[in-house]
Design a protein around this motif. Structure first.
Motif, mmCIF file in Angstrom:
data_model
loop_
_atom_site.group_PDB
_atom_site.id
_atom_site.type_symbol
_atom_site.label_atom_id
_atom_site.label_comp_id
_atom_site.label_asym_id
_atom_site.label_seq_id
_atom_site.Cartn_x
_atom_site.Cartn_y
_atom_site.Cartn_z
ATOM 1 N N GLY A 170 -27.528 -15.667 -10.346
ATOM 2 C CA GLY A 170 -26.299 -15.186 -10.975
ATOM 3 C C GLY A 170 -26.317 -15.432 -12.466
ATOM 4 O O GLY A 170 -26.771 -16.481 -12.939
ATOM 5 N N CYS A 171 -25.863 -14.435 -13.229
ATOM 6 C CA CYS A 171 -25.911 -14.502 -14.703
ATOM 7 C C CYS A 171 -27.328 -14.795 -15.190
ATOM 8 O O CYS A 171 -27.530 -15.469 -16.201
ATOM 9 N N ALA A 172 -28.306 -14.292 -14.437
ATOM 10 C CA ALA A 172 -29.734 -14.475 -14.743
ATOM 11 C C ALA A 172 -30.109 -15.943 -14.847
ATOM 12 O O ALA A 172 -31.056 -16.307 -15.558
ATOM 13 N N GLY A 173 -29.377 -16.787 -14.140
ATOM 14 C CA GLY A 173 -29.648 -18.217 -14.176
ATOM 15 C C GLY A 173 -29.212 -18.893 -15.453
ATOM 16 O O GLY A 173 -29.462 -20.090 -15.654
ATOM 17 N N GLY A 198 -29.128 -9.297 -14.291
ATOM 18 C CA GLY A 198 -29.063 -8.983 -15.705
ATOM 19 C C GLY A 198 -30.254 -9.521 -16.476
ATOM 20 O O GLY A 198 -31.176 -10.144 -15.921
ATOM 21 N N ALA A 199 -30.220 -9.275 -17.779
ATOM 22 C CA ALA A 199 -31.286 -9.723 -18.672
ATOM 23 C C ALA A 199 -31.046 -11.164 -19.113
ATOM 24 O O ALA A 199 -29.914 -11.653 -19.087
ATOM 25 N N VAL A 200 -32.121 -11.828 -19.530
ATOM 26 C CA VAL A 200 -31.966 -13.096 -20.237
ATOM 27 C C VAL A 200 -31.724 -12.772 -21.705
ATOM 28 O O VAL A 200 -31.971 -11.659 -22.166
ATOM 29 N N ILE A 201 -31.248 -13.737 -22.459
ATOM 30 C CA ILE A 201 -30.620 -13.455 -23.746
ATOM 31 C C ILE A 201 -31.564 -12.846 -24.785
ATOM 32 O O ILE A 201 -31.173 -11.998 -25.574
ATOM 33 N N ASN A 202 -32.853 -13.256 -24.800
ATOM 34 C CA ASN A 202 -33.767 -12.687 -25.799
ATOM 35 C C ASN A 202 -35.217 -12.923 -25.362
ATOM 36 O O ASN A 202 -35.488 -13.562 -24.332
ATOM 37 N N LYS A 203 -36.145 -12.417 -26.151
ATOM 38 C CA LYS A 203 -37.561 -12.512 -25.799
ATOM 39 C C LYS A 203 -38.036 -13.957 -25.787
ATOM 40 O O LYS A 203 -38.887 -14.336 -24.966
ATOM 41 N N TYR A 253 -36.059 -9.095 -19.420
ATOM 42 C CA TYR A 253 -35.758 -9.401 -18.022
ATOM 43 C C TYR A 253 -36.792 -10.357 -17.418
ATOM 44 O O TYR A 253 -37.982 -10.289 -17.745
ATOM 45 N N VAL A 254 -36.304 -11.234 -16.560
ATOM 46 C CA VAL A 254 -37.149 -12.064 -15.705
ATOM 47 C C VAL A 254 -36.639 -11.875 -14.283
ATOM 48 O O VAL A 254 -35.438 -12.015 -14.022
ATOM 49 N N GLY A 255 -37.528 -11.537 -13.360
ATOM 50 C CA GLY A 255 -37.119 -11.335 -11.988
ATOM 51 C C GLY A 255 -36.859 -12.658 -11.275
ATOM 52 O O GLY A 255 -37.253 -13.733 -11.747
ATOM 53 N N PRO A 256 -36.179 -12.610 -10.125
ATOM 54 C CA PRO A 256 -35.935 -13.823 -9.353
ATOM 55 C C PRO A 256 -37.254 -14.457 -8.950
ATOM 56 O O PRO A 256 -38.196 -13.758 -8.556
ATOM 57 N N THR A 257 -37.324 -15.773 -9.048
ATOM 58 C CA THR A 257 -38.575 -16.488 -8.800
ATOM 59 C C THR A 257 -38.320 -17.682 -7.880
ATOM 60 O O THR A 257 -37.437 -18.502 -8.162
ATOM 61 N N GLU A 305 -34.282 -28.180 -17.738
ATOM 62 C CA GLU A 305 -33.398 -27.031 -17.561
ATOM 63 C C GLU A 305 -34.138 -25.764 -17.981
ATOM 64 O O GLU A 305 -34.526 -25.607 -19.134
ATOM 65 N N ILE A 306 -34.330 -24.857 -17.021
ATOM 66 C CA ILE A 306 -35.094 -23.633 -17.281
ATOM 67 C C ILE A 306 -34.193 -22.540 -17.845
ATOM 68 O O ILE A 306 -34.599 -21.754 -18.697
ATOM 69 N N PHE A 307 -32.967 -22.455 -17.366
ATOM 70 C CA PHE A 307 -32.000 -21.459 -17.810
ATOM 71 C C PHE A 307 -32.506 -20.045 -17.556
ATOM 72 O O PHE A 307 -32.475 -19.167 -18.415
ATOM 73 N N GLY A 308 -32.959 -19.833 -16.326
ATOM 74 C CA GLY A 308 -33.420 -18.529 -15.903
ATOM 75 C C GLY A 308 -33.327 -18.440 -14.390
ATOM 76 O O GLY A 308 -33.023 -19.431 -13.710
ATOM 77 N N PRO A 309 -33.605 -17.273 -13.804
ATOM 78 C CA PRO A 309 -33.428 -17.059 -12.364
ATOM 79 C C PRO A 309 -34.589 -17.638 -11.548
ATOM 80 O O PRO A 309 -35.347 -16.922 -10.892
ATOM 81 N N VAL A 310 -34.746 -18.947 -11.594
ATOM 82 C CA VAL A 310 -35.883 -19.630 -10.987
ATOM 83 C C VAL A 310 -35.372 -20.792 -10.136
ATOM 84 O O VAL A 310 -34.562 -21.590 -10.596
ATOM 85 N N ILE A 311 -35.859 -20.882 -8.897
ATOM 86 C CA ILE A 311 -35.536 -22.014 -8.035
ATOM 87 C C ILE A 311 -36.827 -22.742 -7.683
ATOM 88 O O ILE A 311 -37.814 -22.120 -7.281
ATOM 89 N N SER A 312 -36.839 -24.059 -7.884
ATOM 90 C CA SER A 312 -38.000 -24.896 -7.585
ATOM 91 C C SER A 312 -37.703 -25.704 -6.335
ATOM 92 O O SER A 312 -36.703 -26.433 -6.288
#
Length: 485
Positions: A276-279, A315-320, A357-361, A376-383
């Motif tokens: 959610g909210c691209a993590g 959605g997208a992450v904030i920047n490159k 964009y970063v896909g769900p991981t 803190e990764i701040f992206g759509p990633v679950i470890s």
């Protein structure tokens, strides 16, 4: 540019900054240029503080029941302009429209709570002895400042604006330079709602204006939301200048999954929390600790993650820079022996080549010493880490320096209570992936997720935005004399 160049908002007017330094505002959705924002100088901040100081004299003396009438009208305007506000939010932050709409709906709820403050901030009065009464009342601080992040362009400003201003303060808002468009629209709606000029002001900028806010002698209190690294610096600098400060930092939220958890519900909640909210939220699940045999649940998590598609329901992450950083975490975990079950690296969206964009991981067999498990990764990633007992899972959660949220997925009430009592986090969920309290309950973490006392929303925020005045009163001399008088 889709929107005009952004100016500061001081004393009810949009005014040019004294600085010539500008930053482009680029949409992470497709790379389109949205606007540009001029950074501010210390002189600009002085102008805003002076406007707020002058406005405070009248605003603070306005009865609170009259002050909140502004926010009844502001709530109506948020509802009326919901789609427009959500569109701006989505464009400048990159979140999906449904997420942006939910963000504005949360702004409405926050404002609704502020309208209830006259019934909550009533003070106390008690006859403490014959003919003698003691009274308490909440008094506004004066000019206050709110420094907000990029991940919620409307919601986080509305964590502070309605409560602080309804309680009688005048505010300086410093938006993130990455998402400054929403704040300008907030200013326009507040003015349309009847907020007097000078009560709310916006000063754009980056680190220089943050430091100036922390140093300014005319600002009584500072709230901050952002990374832990910066939260510490803001808290230290503001309190070193004898200001009241509440600085919310980052998080590493742990979901502890028991074998008896309902697999489908757990998988849906885990994936919604991490993607959610691209993590990009401090309540996102980024670490999952499985207890015992949970392969059947992990399989369903992977199935759910594959349903999350960049550009559609992600959605997208904030920047490159963020995209590159997130993908670096994934690659490093893979090199260290973790197994990538769902890989979101290299995500692209047709027709949006400039988007980030970063896909769900989903990463399995992560060990607690890996960066993806600790940072803190701040992206759509679950470890995913694996343990054999609840106590082992709690040891991992307790060892993490942050303390925003923790959740447990189980159908065992005893296990749930055991974890609620022992998890080192300010917000706990049971079968809930994002345990954000609803108003009037307050938002706030523990440990290195929060610096300062109290929470930023709900009833707890009252103590931060006001000071307590105590009066002891005697009128009738015939009441006699005792040790109290």
């Amino acid at each position: 540019m889709k929107y005009p160049s952004l100016k500061n908002y001081i004393n009810g007017q949009f005014v040019a900054s004294n600085s010539a330094r500008t930053i482009k505002v680029v949409s992470p959705v497709d790379g389109a240029l949205l606007s540009e924002v001029t950074m501010s100088s210390a002189e600009d901040l002085n102008d805003a503080v002076e406007a707020a100081r002058i406005a405070f004299h009248k605003w603070s003396k306005t009865p609170i029941k009259e002050r909140v009438q502004v926010f009844f009208r502001y709530k109506f305007l948020l509802e009326k302009n919901l789609q427009e506000l959500a569109t701006i939010c989505s464009e400048e932050n990159g979140k999906t429209m449904s997420e942006a709409i939910a963000e504005i709906e949360k702004c409405i709820e926050l404002t609704e709570f502020a309208t209830s403050l006259p019934q909550i901030v009533t003070g106390e009065v008690l006859e403490v002895s014959k003919g003698i009464e003691c009274r308490t009342e909440h008094v506004p601080l004066g000019v206050v400042a709110s420094i907000v992040p990029f991940n919620f362009p409307s919601m986080v400003p509305n964590w502070t604006i309605p409560n602080a201003i309804a309680l009688g303060n005048c505010m300086i808002l410093k938006p993130s330079e990455k998402v400054p468009v929403s704040s300008g629209r907030i200013a326009e709606l507040l003015k349309e709602a009847g907020l007097p000029d000078g009560v709310f002001n916006i000063v754009h900028g980056d680190i220089e204006i943050v430091e100036a806010i922390c140093d300014h002698p005319g600002i009584e209190a500072v709230s901050f939301v952002g990374s832990t690294k910066v939260a510490k610096l803001v808290y230290q600098r503001a309190t070193n200048n004898y200001k009241r400060c509440l600085a919310l930092g980052g998080a590493k939220n742990h979901l502890m999954v028991m074998p008896d958890a309902i697999a489908t519900m757990t998988a849906q909640n885990v994936v919604a929390s991490m993607s959610g909210c691209a993590g990009q939220r401090c309540m996102a699940a980024s670490a999952m600790v499985g207890v015992g045999p949970i392969d059947h649940i992990i399989d369903k998590i992977c199935d759910e993650a594959r349903k999350v598609v960049p550009g559609e329901n992600l959605g997208a992450v904030i920047n490159k820079e963020s995209k590159d950083r997130i993908e670096k975490y994934i690659t490093e975990a893979e090199q260290q022996g973790a197994k990538i079950l769902v890989d979101g690296r290299g995500a692209k969206v047709d027709g949006k080549g400039g988007g980030t964009y970063v896909g769900p991981t989903v990463i399995d067999h992560v060990t607690p010493d890996m960066a993806v498990a600790k940072e803190e990764i701040f992206g759509p990633v679950i470890s995913i880490m694996r343990t054999n007992t609840v106590d082992e899972a709690l040891a991992i959660e307790n060892a993490n320096p942050y303390g925003n949220a923790a959740s447990v997925f189980t159908q065992n009430g005893g296990v749930a209570r055991y974890i609620i009592e022992r998890a080192s986090a300010g917000m706990i969920g049971v079968n809930v992936g994002v345990p954000v309290p609803r108003e009037p309950f307050s938002f706030g973490g523990w440990n290195e997720s929060r610096f300062g006392v109290g929470d930023i929303t709900g009833k707890s925020s009252i103590e931060f935005w006001t000071k307590l005045k105590k009066s002891t009163i005697k009128w009738n001399p015939e009441a006699g004399v005792n040790w109290m008088s």
